[in-house]
Design a protein around this motif. Structure first.
Motif, short mmCIF file in Angstrom:
data_model
loop_
_atom_site.label_atom_id
_atom_site.label_comp_id
_atom_site.label_asym_id
_atom_site.label_seq_id
_atom_site.Cartn_x
_atom_site.Cartn_y
_atom_site.Cartn_z
N ALA A 11 0.85 -1.19 0.00
CA ALA A 11 0.00 0.00 0.00
C ALA A 11 0.89 1.24 0.00
O ALA A 11 1.60 1.50 0.97
N LEU A 13 0.84 4.99 0.21
CA LEU A 13 -0.12 5.99 0.67
C LEU A 13 0.56 7.32 0.90
O LEU A 13 1.43 7.46 1.76
N ASP A 15 -0.10 11.52 1.58
CA ASP A 15 -1.06 12.50 2.07
C ASP A 15 -0.34 13.85 2.07
O ASP A 15 0.50 14.10 2.93
N ALA A 62 -7.65 3.20 3.77
CA ALA A 62 -7.40 3.85 2.48
C ALA A 62 -8.18 3.13 1.40
O ALA A 62 -8.58 1.98 1.56
N CYS A 93 -2.74 4.19 -3.10
CA CYS A 93 -3.99 4.27 -2.33
C CYS A 93 -4.29 5.71 -1.97
O CYS A 93 -3.39 6.54 -1.84
N ASP A 94 -5.57 6.01 -1.78
CA ASP A 94 -6.01 7.33 -1.31
C ASP A 94 -6.37 7.23 0.16
O ASP A 94 -7.17 6.37 0.56
N TYR A 95 -5.80 8.12 0.96
CA TYR A 95 -6.04 8.16 2.40
C TYR A 95 -7.51 8.44 2.68
O TYR A 95 -8.12 9.32 2.08
#
Length: 144
Positions: A11, A13, A15, A62, A93-95
């Motif tokens: 993953a 991730l 942000d 996520a 992945c999007d938080y």
């Protein structure tokens, strides 16, 4: 006899200007920092496995967005015998939510400035810097 290669998912991730990394508890990369991840279960997509492993290792939720890359992790014994071969599917992945807390097979987990990680401030698993750079490019909208 083990069957090779084994499929695992990572993953990736981001942000803002930070990235979520975990410090591995177990070999082969014990003590090194990398993306949360683990085995893909039978019948599970690598996208779903990345989100599940992220949650299990850090408590962070996520949404898997897209495949970033495939990374072969191969190690041999001194005599050339195959010790292990993992094919790692790196998933952007999007938080969604959560604060990282080390769990499962992670010693530590946290958000780190992307620039610091790319500058080599932590001992990283192979391929982490290149995959992180690829994720930064993807998040900027260059190809995903």
């Amino acid at each position: 006899m083990a069957h090779f290669p084994r499929l695992a998912a990572l993953a990736v991730l981001l942000d803002g200007d930070r990235v979520l990394l975990v410090q591995r508890r177990n070999p082969p990369d014990a003590g090194l920092w990398g993306f949360p991840g683990g085995h893909v279960e039978p019948g599970e997509t690598a996208l779903d496995a990345a989100a599940r492993e992220l949650s299990e290792e850090t408590g962070v939720i996520a949404r898997p967005r897209a495949y970033l890359d495939n990374i072969d992790m191969i190690e041999r014994e001194p005599d050339g015998t195959l010790r292990f071969h993992f094919l790692l599917a790196a998933v952007l992945c999007d938080y969604v939510s959560g604060d990282p807390l080390a769990a499962d097979d992670a010693l530590d987990a946290g958000w780190f400035p992307i620039a610091d990680i790319l500058a080599g401030t932590k001992p990283l698993s192979a391929g982490v810097a290149a995959t992180l750079q690829r994720a930064v490019t993807a998040k900027s909208g260059s190809y995903i």
